[in-house]
Design an enzyme around this catalytic site. Structure first.
Site, PDB file in Angstrom:
ATOM      1  N   THR A 164       0.891  -1.161   0.000  1.00 16.73           N
ATOM      2  CA  THR A 164       0.000   0.000   0.000  1.00 16.73           C
ATOM      3  C   THR A 164       0.924   1.205   0.000  1.00 16.73           C
ATOM      4  O   THR A 164       2.039   1.133   0.551  1.00 16.73           O
ATOM      5  CB  THR A 164      -0.921   0.061   1.233  1.00 16.73           C
ATOM      6  OG1 THR A 164      -0.111   0.241   2.399  1.00 16.73           O
ATOM      7  CG2 THR A 164      -1.765  -1.213   1.402  1.00 16.73           C
ATOM      8  N   HIS A 165       0.496   2.275  -0.633  1.00 18.31           N
ATOM      9  CA  HIS A 165       1.354   3.456  -0.787  1.00 18.31           C
ATOM     10  C   HIS A 165       2.674   3.087  -1.475  1.00 18.31           C
ATOM     11  O   HIS A 165       3.679   3.768  -1.286  1.00 18.31           O
ATOM     12  CB  HIS A 165       1.675   4.133   0.559  1.00 18.31           C
ATOM     13  CG  HIS A 165       0.485   4.355   1.438  1.00 18.31           C
ATOM     14  ND1 HIS A 165      -0.159   5.562   1.535  1.00 18.31           N
ATOM     15  CD2 HIS A 165      -0.198   3.501   2.251  1.00 18.31           C
ATOM     16  CE1 HIS A 165      -1.174   5.468   2.371  1.00 18.31           C
ATOM     17  NE2 HIS A 165      -1.225   4.221   2.822  1.00 18.31           N
ATOM     18  N   SER A 286      16.161  -0.801 -27.594  1.00 23.53           N
ATOM     19  CA  SER A 286      16.566   0.582 -27.814  1.00 23.53           C
ATOM     20  C   SER A 286      17.506   0.629 -29.008  1.00 23.53           C
ATOM     21  O   SER A 286      18.310  -0.282 -29.214  1.00 23.53           O
ATOM     22  CB  SER A 286      17.275   1.103 -26.564  1.00 23.53           C
ATOM     23  OG  SER A 286      18.146   2.174 -26.898  1.00 23.53           O
ATOM     24  N   LYS A 292      19.087  -2.845 -23.636  1.00 19.19           N
ATOM     25  CA  LYS A 292      17.731  -2.566 -23.182  1.00 19.19           C
ATOM     26  C   LYS A 292      16.682  -3.568 -23.657  1.00 19.19           C
ATOM     27  O   LYS A 292      16.648  -3.958 -24.815  1.00 19.19           O
ATOM     28  CB  LYS A 292      17.317  -1.171 -23.673  1.00 19.19           C
ATOM     29  CG  LYS A 292      18.114  -0.051 -23.036  1.00 19.19           C
ATOM     30  CD  LYS A 292      17.633   0.271 -21.655  1.00 19.19           C
ATOM     31  CE  LYS A 292      16.519   1.290 -21.749  1.00 19.19           C
ATOM     32  NZ  LYS A 292      15.879   1.533 -20.494  1.00 19.19           N
ATOM     33  N   ASN A 294      12.778  -3.231 -23.163  1.00 13.91           N
ATOM     34  CA  ASN A 294      11.809  -2.281 -22.603  1.00 13.91           C
ATOM     35  C   ASN A 294      10.375  -2.815 -22.623  1.00 13.91           C
ATOM     36  O   ASN A 294       9.983  -3.509 -23.560  1.00 13.91           O
ATOM     37  CB  ASN A 294      11.857  -0.964 -23.380  1.00 13.91           C
ATOM     38  CG  ASN A 294      13.169  -0.223 -23.181  1.00 13.91           C
ATOM     39  OD1 ASN A 294      13.754  -0.274 -22.095  1.00 13.91           O
ATOM     40  ND2 ASN A 294      13.637   0.436 -24.219  1.00 13.91           N
ATOM     41  N   GLU A 299       3.702   0.051 -21.540  1.00 15.82           N
ATOM     42  CA  GLU A 299       3.713   1.527 -21.533  1.00 15.82           C
ATOM     43  C   GLU A 299       2.651   2.082 -22.482  1.00 15.82           C
ATOM     44  O   GLU A 299       1.977   3.071 -22.175  1.00 15.82           O
ATOM     45  CB  GLU A 299       5.095   2.042 -21.931  1.00 15.82           C
ATOM     46  CG  GLU A 299       6.163   1.745 -20.891  1.00 15.82           C
ATOM     47  CD  GLU A 299       7.562   2.013 -21.443  1.00 15.82           C
ATOM     48  OE1 GLU A 299       8.020   3.148 -21.324  1.00 15.82           O
ATOM     49  OE2 GLU A 299       8.165   1.085 -22.007  1.00 15.82           O
ATOM     50  N   TYR A 326     -32.395  16.032 -33.331  1.00 16.16           N
ATOM     51  CA  TYR A 326     -31.137  15.834 -34.048  1.00 16.16           C
ATOM     52  C   TYR A 326     -30.499  17.180 -34.360  1.00 16.16           C
ATOM     53  O   TYR A 326     -31.164  18.140 -34.751  1.00 16.16           O
ATOM     54  CB  TYR A 326     -31.343  15.065 -35.365  1.00 16.16           C
ATOM     55  CG  TYR A 326     -30.031  14.858 -36.107  1.00 16.16           C
ATOM     56  CD1 TYR A 326     -29.183  13.803 -35.776  1.00 16.16           C
ATOM     57  CD2 TYR A 326     -29.617  15.751 -37.089  1.00 16.16           C
ATOM     58  CE1 TYR A 326     -27.960  13.640 -36.421  1.00 16.16           C
ATOM     59  CE2 TYR A 326     -28.400  15.588 -37.739  1.00 16.16           C
ATOM     60  CZ  TYR A 326     -27.569  14.536 -37.404  1.00 16.16           C
ATOM     61  OH  TYR A 326     -26.368  14.376 -38.024  1.00 16.16           O
ATOM     62  N   GLN A 331     -22.906  14.196 -35.613  1.00 10.47           N
ATOM     63  CA  GLN A 331     -22.010  13.477 -36.527  1.00 10.47           C
ATOM     64  C   GLN A 331     -20.624  13.296 -35.892  1.00 10.47           C
ATOM     65  O   GLN A 331     -19.892  12.376 -36.243  1.00 10.47           O
ATOM     66  CB  GLN A 331     -21.899  14.264 -37.839  1.00 10.47           C
ATOM     67  CG  GLN A 331     -21.037  13.616 -38.881  1.00 10.47           C
ATOM     68  CD  GLN A 331     -21.215  14.272 -40.251  1.00 10.47           C
ATOM     69  OE1 GLN A 331     -22.284  14.193 -40.839  1.00 10.47           O
ATOM     70  NE2 GLN A 331     -20.195  14.941 -40.734  1.00 10.47           N
TER      71      GLN A 331
HETATM   72  N1  ARG Z   1     -23.927  11.847 -41.322  1.00  7.89           N
HETATM   73  C1  ARG Z   1     -24.930  12.219 -40.414  1.00  7.89           C
HETATM   74  C2  ARG Z   1     -24.490  11.899 -38.984  1.00  7.89           C
HETATM   75  O1  ARG Z   1     -23.588  11.188 -38.836  1.00  7.89           O
HETATM   76  C3  ARG Z   1     -26.184  11.490 -40.712  1.00  7.89           C
HETATM   77  C4  ARG Z   1     -27.425  12.201 -40.307  1.00  7.89           C
HETATM   78  C5  ARG Z   1     -27.569  13.410 -41.091  1.00  7.89           C
HETATM   79  N2  ARG Z   1     -28.844  13.992 -40.887  1.00  7.89           N
HETATM   80  C6  ARG Z   1     -29.110  15.195 -41.320  1.00  7.89           C
HETATM   81  N3  ARG Z   1     -30.305  15.627 -41.108  1.00  7.89           N
HETATM   82  N4  ARG Z   1     -28.200  15.935 -41.927  1.00  7.89           N
HETATM   83  O2  ARG Z   1     -25.056  12.359 -38.041  1.00  7.89           O
END
Ligand code: ARG
Length: 466
Positions: A164-165, A286, A292, A294, A299, A326, A331
């Protein structure tokens, strides 16, 4: 009303109202096909299900739906073979597929988008994509758990220092320490399963945002695509991206676990610790220092957790200012979630074989096991069991440890007289609490490193991961 001839049709699926063509710079700026082409398979699956439903509802003939399904399968093959040309002018994968279909089928192809919008279409595709990704990630995590379990079973009996620690704390079985990772990945899997439930809800039929005046049957599509629920509100259905944020978070927490594990094993495999021997096939060298070897894979696992965490932030900030429903901002969700999924998948691909190829250097672990007074707590609990109040026992053992430290010896190397001087109740039988192995063997509480309980856990995990 007669249909416009080919010559009158806009080159855009949405071009009817426009008097000016789209600026080429806007096409280049707003396209998403360069990355959302990854949704092609899901888009085609969803479109086939949609066409079949339209036929079942009398909005297409069965022959039309058959032609659409067949055309879409041909387009799928074309995309897989790298033969469909992608262009910024057609914006996204949805319009590319629909346009390829229309090129094939003419007016029948132009019927596919009945009672559908790209808004509910992209939401559906994304859910299908994420659902498949969740299932692969869940399986990948299970493989990784199996690798840890196999390692734990191989190392049954080996006692190592617990920290721990990052200071020596108490002795534990190496298998107990290894099974801790199985627990974390089990929670990650359970979070994936939980996220899958909320992902697996059908948005299609929400259309642009208000639903449709056409008599569609959303349950038909739900069943065909294996969804377990239908979005009950079209405004929410077309714009909900909670499932993306959840998945990104689940991935980020999984990556945090993987990063912690990577850090621990980087430490344990240093010359200074020397506990673990990593497989050389999972190390790199390396270009300047010939000696080395690594731990670059570990990582990079640690390093890649950063982008998974960043993606959660990007998604939450993307959503926080959006009004319903929407908005084109959405997008921007794709590259973030694709990157998180790809990152974890890539990590899981190397993590399990790395674990499978790693072993403990028993001699190195045992050589220093009695350093650091790992048995002090064990002795303290023996005193408590003999009736000494915990605070008194703690102080008494503290004095004994200080005495042993000054002499540069382990507690077990002190004489009975030295113990008696500190605590009159001392008898030689208390020596049963001393030494790292004895300290481990004396454990009894559920969840502890007691050998019998750890063996039981190994058996439980074997059944669970079989
Ligand atoms: N390429 C658009 C997206 O990924 C699809 C939907 C587009 N809809 C719109 N009304 N322009 O969201």
């Amino acid at each position: 009303m007669s249909h416009p001839s080919e010559g009158q049709k806009s080159s855009k699926a949405w071009g009817g109202v426009f008097r000016e063509p789209t600026d080429k710079r806007v096409e280049a700026f707003s396209e998403s096909v360069s990355f959302d082409r990854r949704l092609a398979d899901d888009d085609i699956d969803a479109s086939i299900a949609h066409a079949r439903m339209l036929a079942a509802c009398g909005l297409l003939t069965v022959a039309e739906a058959d032609a659409i399904a067949q055309g879409l399968e041909e387009i799928r093959a074309e995309i897989r073979a790298g033969r469909l040309e992608f262009t910024a002018a057609k914006e996204d994968i949805h319009l590319h597929i629909e346009s390829a279909l229309t090129t094939r089928l003419g007016d029948v192809g132009r019927k596919l988008h009945t009672a559908r919008s790209r808004n509910d279409q992209v939401a559906t595709d994304l859910r299908l994509f994420c659902r498949r990704a969740i299932d692969r990630l869940e399986q990948g995590l299970k493989e990784l758990q199996r690798a840890f379990l196999a390692f734990a079973a191989r190392e049954e009996g080996l006692v190592m220092p617990g920290y721990t620690h990052l200071r020596r704390a108490q002795p534990v079985l190496a298998s107990h320490q290894l099974l801790a990772w199985c627990e974390k990945f089990e929670r990650d899997r359970s979070r994936l399963a939980d996220c899958r439930r909320r992902t697996n809800v059908l948005p299609l039929g929400s259309c642009a945002m208000a639903g449709s005046s056409l008599p569609i049957d959303r349950a038909h599509v739900e069943a065909a695509l294996g969804f377990e629920g239908v979005a009950a509100n079209s405004v929410d259905g077309a714009s909900d991206r909670d499932f993306i944020c959840e998945l990104a978070f689940v991935i980020s927490l999984t990556m945090v676990h993987l990063s912690q594990w990577a850090e621990e094993w980087i430490l344990y495999s240093t010359q200074e610790f020397g506990f673990l021997k990593l497989p050389e096939g999972f190390c790199t060298g390396s270009s300047i220092m010939p000696q080395k070897i690594n731990p670059d894979v570990l990582e990079l696992i640690r390093g890649k957790s950063a982008r998974a965490i960043g993606n959660v932030q990007a998604l939450l900030v993307l959503l926080k200012g959006l009004p319903t429903a929407y908005n084109r901002d959405l997008q921007e969700d794709k590259e973030a979630i694709f990157d998180s999924i790809d990152t974890l998948e890539a990590v899981l691909g190397v993590a399990a074989p790395l674990v499978a190829g790693t072993s403990f250097d028993h001699a190195r672990v045992m050589a220093t096991l009695e350093r650091g007074h790992l048995d002090a707590t064990s002795l303290m609990e023996a005193l408590i069991a003999a009736g000494v109040p915990q605070r008194t026992a703690h102080e008494t053992v503290g004095h004994l440890v200080r005495h042993a430290m000054t002499k540069g010896v382990a507690l077990a190397e002190l004489s009975d007289e030295e113990f008696q001087r500190e605590w009159a109740g001392w008898t030689a039988s208390f020596r049963g609490a001393l030494g790292a192995s004895r300290a481990v063997e004396r454990m009894v509480s559920f969840g502890s490193t007691a050998p019998a309980l750890v063996a039981e856990q190994i058996a439980i995990w074997k059944r669970h991961l079989a």
